[in-house]
Design an enzyme around this catalytic site. Structure first.
Site, PDB file in Angstrom:
ATOM      1  N   HIS A 541     -55.689  22.967-103.439  1.00 33.68           N
ATOM      2  CA  HIS A 541     -55.651  21.123-102.757  1.00 33.68           C
ATOM      3  C   HIS A 541     -53.991  21.348-102.354  1.00 33.68           C
ATOM      4  CE1 HIS A 541     -59.773  20.951-105.770  1.00 33.68           C
ATOM      5  NE2 HIS A 541     -59.360  21.258-104.600  1.00 33.68           N
ATOM      6  N   HIS A 584     -61.242  17.092-107.145  1.00 30.66           N
ATOM      7  CA  HIS A 584     -61.489  17.695-106.098  1.00 30.66           C
ATOM      8  C   HIS A 584     -61.019  16.332-104.800  1.00 30.66           C
ATOM      9  CE1 HIS A 584     -62.960  21.287-107.420  1.00 30.66           C
ATOM     10  NE2 HIS A 584     -63.682  20.736-108.200  1.00 30.66           N
TER      11      HIS A 584
HETATM   12  C1  FAD Z   1     -60.324  27.640-100.329  1.00 28.18           C
HETATM   13  C2  FAD Z   1     -60.593  26.258 -99.999  1.00 28.18           C
HETATM   14  C3  FAD Z   1     -61.707  26.060-101.362  1.00 28.18           C
HETATM   15  C4  FAD Z   1     -61.477  24.760-101.605  1.00 28.18           C
HETATM   16  N1  FAD Z   1     -62.329  23.726-101.832  1.00 28.18           N
HETATM   17  C5  FAD Z   1     -62.797  22.787-102.104  1.00 28.18           C
HETATM   18  C6  FAD Z   1     -63.628  22.206-102.093  1.00 28.18           C
HETATM   19  O1  FAD Z   1     -64.620  22.932-103.063  1.00 28.18           O
HETATM   20  N2  FAD Z   1     -63.728  20.463-102.741  1.00 28.18           N
HETATM   21  C7  FAD Z   1     -62.986  19.799-101.854  1.00 28.18           C
HETATM   22  O2  FAD Z   1     -62.660  18.680-102.667  1.00 28.18           O
HETATM   23  N3  FAD Z   1     -61.775  19.882-101.789  1.00 28.18           N
HETATM   24  C8  FAD Z   1     -61.893  21.855-101.764  1.00 28.18           C
HETATM   25  N4  FAD Z   1     -61.060  22.185-101.131  1.00 28.18           N
HETATM   26  C9  FAD Z   1     -59.267  21.745-100.416  1.00 28.18           C
HETATM   27  C10 FAD Z   1     -59.575  20.252 -99.030  1.00 28.18           C
HETATM   28  O3  FAD Z   1     -60.695  21.641 -98.283  1.00 28.18           O
HETATM   29  C11 FAD Z   1     -58.559  20.815 -98.391  1.00 28.18           C
HETATM   30  O4  FAD Z   1     -57.851  19.381 -99.084  1.00 28.18           O
HETATM   31  C12 FAD Z   1     -58.532  18.991 -97.204  1.00 28.18           C
HETATM   32  O5  FAD Z   1     -59.738  19.637 -96.148  1.00 28.18           O
HETATM   33  C13 FAD Z   1     -56.848  19.179 -95.961  1.00 28.18           C
HETATM   34  O6  FAD Z   1     -57.599  17.961 -95.356  1.00 28.18           O
HETATM   35  P1  FAD Z   1     -56.692  17.996 -94.508  1.00 28.18           P
HETATM   36  O7  FAD Z   1     -57.597  17.083 -93.245  1.00 28.18           O
HETATM   37  O8  FAD Z   1     -55.440  17.387 -94.801  1.00 28.18           O
HETATM   38  O9  FAD Z   1     -56.696  19.315 -93.710  1.00 28.18           O
HETATM   39  P2  FAD Z   1     -56.908  20.123 -92.955  1.00 28.18           P
HETATM   40  O10 FAD Z   1     -59.321  20.270 -92.645  1.00 28.18           O
HETATM   41  O11 FAD Z   1     -56.666  21.549 -93.254  1.00 28.18           O
HETATM   42  O12 FAD Z   1     -57.222  19.972 -91.214  1.00 28.18           O
HETATM   43  C14 FAD Z   1     -55.601  20.086 -90.626  1.00 28.18           C
HETATM   44  C15 FAD Z   1     -56.367  20.866 -89.338  1.00 28.18           C
HETATM   45  O13 FAD Z   1     -54.613  21.003 -88.911  1.00 28.18           O
HETATM   46  C16 FAD Z   1     -55.182  22.382 -87.881  1.00 28.18           C
HETATM   47  N5  FAD Z   1     -53.062  22.725 -87.178  1.00 28.18           N
HETATM   48  C17 FAD Z   1     -52.507  23.143 -88.502  1.00 28.18           C
HETATM   49  N6  FAD Z   1     -51.418  23.219 -87.766  1.00 28.18           N
HETATM   50  C18 FAD Z   1     -51.496  22.586 -86.496  1.00 28.18           C
HETATM   51  C19 FAD Z   1     -51.007  23.205 -85.649  1.00 28.18           C
HETATM   52  N7  FAD Z   1     -49.308  23.290 -85.323  1.00 28.18           N
HETATM   53  N8  FAD Z   1     -50.978  22.787 -84.169  1.00 28.18           N
HETATM   54  C20 FAD Z   1     -52.882  22.033 -84.186  1.00 28.18           C
HETATM   55  N9  FAD Z   1     -53.089  21.705 -85.318  1.00 28.18           N
HETATM   56  C21 FAD Z   1     -53.137  22.787 -86.955  1.00 28.18           C
HETATM   57  C22 FAD Z   1     -55.428  23.381 -88.793  1.00 28.18           C
HETATM   58  O14 FAD Z   1     -55.971  24.640 -88.264  1.00 28.18           O
HETATM   59  C23 FAD Z   1     -56.725  22.347 -89.373  1.00 28.18           C
HETATM   60  O15 FAD Z   1     -57.952  22.700 -88.648  1.00 28.18           O
HETATM   61  C24 FAD Z   1     -60.598  22.934-100.670  1.00 28.18           C
HETATM   62  C25 FAD Z   1     -59.685  23.889 -99.532  1.00 28.18           C
HETATM   63  C26 FAD Z   1     -59.452  25.173 -99.446  1.00 28.18           C
HETATM   64  C27 FAD Z   1     -59.169  25.958 -98.341  1.00 28.18           C
END
Ligand code: FAD
Ligand code: NAG
Ligand code: NAG
Ligand code: NAG
Ligand code: NAG
Ligand code: NAG
Length: 606
Positions: A541, A584
């Site tokens: 997270h 979460h």
């Molecule tokens: C294994 C795992 C288990 C988890 N379990 C839970 C859970 O059960 N419940 C919960 O609430 N949360 C959970 N989390 C946390 C939650 O999923 C994340 O906090 C949330 O999805 C993050 O959202 P975000 O939009 O910040 O980033 P992300 O959803 O990670 O999106 C970022 C995106 O940007 C892309 N990206 C990165 N760099 C670049 C670049 N230079 N150019 C183009 N694209 C790029 C990435 O590939 C990705 O697709 C978990 C996370 C993981 C990894």
């Protein structure tokens, strides 16, 4: 590069799309869009889908990772396989931490989704919005009441559609319909697969009701207590920002395009606006050696690359802490000292108990004790999307506080967001589950996770090179404070009291492997600490690396999530949270992205 079979599959899946779906920058027919969303992950797809609701607006999503519907897509589709979506899979960034001083200098894996949907395609599907006190404190720190619980509730509802479980069981008494959405993109519900341990958990909430009270719905703002775990599963399959938001938008609209397998490598300055350097262009590349291509946003760039990569992209562009940038060989052009700092994450430990051999657990599948068990479960899931594979293997979760008179609180004070916010979390799984521990090859188990929800440790992310294809340095800095260590010890003792309740007599037989010392009736804090140092993992997270703050000298973005000191760039993802929620985060990130979409629409009169 994409293989022929994958390309064929993609053209089948996206064949009817009105928007374009590109796998190579050379396929782009234009280089200018109104909005360019960097990262087709959790938050990015919400923003892209909501902005493209207005047909006069053009939107491009650039995603570094692969499609969520191609090779090995069962891992990002079947809920029970969720934990396998990260390890050695095509869907992960394969990051690791720096050696963790408090964890015997171990280097930990640090999974992040590298796929459309981002980490919402690879996470463990637990759906919690956080406590009312978490959001009300965000509103105070950001200086904007739109982040308060009472305002956010409409965005939480907007993101979800409540699901009735595929097994048809009655959900009366398992959730509160009044706090859920009925018309949003993400499917959310309680378990579709009841387990024999469920009744023991519920009995424990009755037998030990003062420490472990039952909570009808932990997504009501009232987080504390033990409740039926809600997950983002729809019709037996994972509901992600790719399946819920992006794909329907691209399929039905001409004004949204998606480019995958392509990284944004840096932002490019386009001039000056309102006295600030303006960055409305960016560079993209598929490999370290391919020629970068420049794209331009007429209105603005939305950074949604997540808590690791949004700061990384800004740093690669010369924006950040000048000393960090200098060490990495990047010229500092805009000083934003707090960027990448303040990394917060939830550490967790798993522990397991032996249960009777005749117990009905999912161990025959997950320990591969019986190859037919997986074959049969897959056949059932394929036939009608029911059975254990439609579940995440855990039906109950609990959020708790240290007692006000506990030595930890007396010594350090209350480090949570408020009296309704959690210090720690416990959740139970109907079989052997772990990250990091070697799996046994036989036996029947119940597992328990212990999570530190209000950590005071702070880490950082930083670039260590000007090369955008090099992994940044990641340091969650787990257990760097005594408050955190003492709280986790308390969580372990609490879990020990839970499993010693009369409800578990004759079921939870003995502690597994080296948790035996920690769970022994005469165990010392040193036993617990030894286990914590050996087995702590990240729950994945990471947040708060580009925090919003009302004070312009603190954090990175303002209340509208615009990056301070530059023009043309907003951040919408987990990095803008001022502090980590005590649950979460993903449901809260969807809610925040819905709010941000409204803020952007109103800024442009859309
Ligand atoms: C294994 C795992 C288990 C988890 N379990 C839970 C859970 O059960 N419940 C919960 O609430 N949360 C959970 N989390 C946390 C939650 O999923 C994340 O906090 C949330 O999805 C993050 O959202 P975000 O939009 O910040 O980033 P992300 O959803 O990670 O999106 C970022 C995106 O940007 C892309 N990206 C990165 N760099 C670049 C670049 N230079 N150019 C183009 N694209 C790029 C990435 O590939 C990705 O697709 C978990 C996370 C993981 C990894
Ligand atoms: C991570 O490793 C897997 C192989 O284990 C690979 O398929 C994937 O592409 C890697 N991710 C990145 C971002 O390189
Ligand atoms: C940094 O700035 C100096 C002086 O302006 C210039 O010579 C150098 O090429 C720049 N380096 C990079 C990596 O842009
Ligand atoms: C397992 O065996 C015990 C002892 O024989 C018995 O009491 C219990 O009902 C059995 N449980 C199941 C699920 O068959
Ligand atoms: C789903 O299929 C399984 C067998 O494959 C069957 O036992 C079960 O009753 C079916 N469930 C529903 C809800 O149709
Ligand atoms: C706890 O008790 C067990 C057996 O009853 C013994 O082996 C162990 O040494 C004791 N541990 C401590 C710390 O006293």
């Amino acid at each position: 590069m994409i293989s022929l079979t994958q390309a064929t599959l993609l053209s089948v899946l996206f064949g009817s799309a009105l928007g374009a779906f590109y796998t190579d920058p050379s396929q782009l027919t234009k280089k200018t869009y109104d909005f360019i969303v960097v990262g087709g992950g959790t938050a990015g797809n919400v923003v892209a889908a909501r902005l493209s609701e207005n047909p006069s607006v053009s939107v491009l999503v650039v995603e570094a990772g692969v499609s969520n519907t191609g090779y090995r897509s069962e891992l990002v589709t079947i809920p029970f396989l969720g934990p396998q979506a990260s390890v050695n899979s095509p869907f992960d960034w394969n990051y690791t931490t720096v050696p963790q001083a408090a964890l015997n200098n171990q280097v930990l894996p640090y999974y992040r989704g590298y796929v459309l949907g981002g980490s919402s395609s690879t996470n463990f599907l637990t759906w919690t919005r956080g406590a009312k006190d978490d959001w009300d404190k965000y509103a105070t720190l950001i200086g904007d009441s739109s982040y308060s619980w009472n305002n956010m509730l409409k965005y939480f509802k907007k993101s979800e559609t409540w699901q009735h479980p595929v097994d048809g069981h009655s959900t009366a008494g398992q959730y509160n319909p009044a706090v859920h959405g009925t018309n949003g993109p993400i499917g959310v519900g309680v378990t579709p697969q009841l387990f024999p341990i469920d009744s023991r958990v519920i009995k424990t909430t009755q037998q030990l009701s003062s420490e472990f009270p039952f909570n009808l719905d932990q997504n009501s703002g009232k987080l504390l207590g033990v409740g039926w775990l809600q997950s983002d599963v729809k019709d037996g399959a994972r509901s992600s920002s790719a399946t819920g938001y992006l794909t329907p938008a691209v399929n039905s609209r001409k004004n949204i395009d998606v480019l995958i397998q392509t990284r944004v490598t840096k932002l490019v300055r386009t001039g000056t606006s309102g006295g600030l350097p303006e960055y409305k262009s960016l560079q993209i590349a598929q490999t370290p050696t391919s020629n970068p291509i420049t794209l331009t946003a007429k209105k603005e760039i939305i950074l949604s690359a997540g808590s690791i990569n949004s700061p990384q992209i800004l740093m690669l562009s010369g924006i950040g802490d000048p000393s960090t940038l200098k060490k990495a060989g990047v010229n500092a052009t805009v000083s934003v000292p707090d960027l990448g700092k303040n990394l917060q994450d939830h550490p967790l430990i798993f522990a397991q108990w032996h249960v009777p051999d005749n117990a009905s657990t999912f161990d025959p599948i997950s320990l591969n004790e019986d190859p037919n068990a997986l074959t049969n479960a897959l056949a059932q899931w394929t036939a009608n999307r029911t059975g254990v594979l439609s579940s995440i293997g855990s039906n109950h979760i609990g959020f708790f506080r240290l007692p006000d008179n506990s030595p930890v609180i007396k010594k350090y004070g209350d480090k949570s967001a408020g009296p309704g916010s959690a210090h720690y979390e416990l959740a139970w799984q109907n079989g052997f589950v772990s990250v990091g521990q070697p799996f046994p090859t036989s036996g029947k188990y119940i597992s328990n996770i212990h999570v530190l929800n209000a950590p005071t440790s702070r880490g950082y992310i930083a670039i260590n090179s000007a090369d955008p294809f090099k992994a940044p340095t990641i340091d969650p800095n787990f257990f760097s404070t005594d408050f955190d260590l003492q709280t986790m010890i308390y969580a372990v003792r609490s879990a020990q009291r839970f499993i010693r309740a009369q409800a578990w007599s004759g079921y939870a037989l003995s502690a597994y492997s080296d948790s035996a010392a920690m769970f022994a009736p005469n165990s010392t804090d040193a036993d617990v600490i030894a286990y914590i140092r050996k087995w702590t993992q990240s729950i994945k997270h990471p947040m708060c690396t580009a925090a919003a703050n009302k004070d312009s000298s603190k954090g990175v973005v303002d209340a509208n999530l615009k990056v301070r000191k530059i023009s043309g760039v907003r951040i919408v993802d987990a990095s803008v949270f001022p502090f980590i929620p005590s649950s979460h985060p993903v449901a809260g990130i969807y809610g925040l992205a819905e709010l941000a979409s409204d803020k952007i629409k109103s800024a442009y009169g859309l």
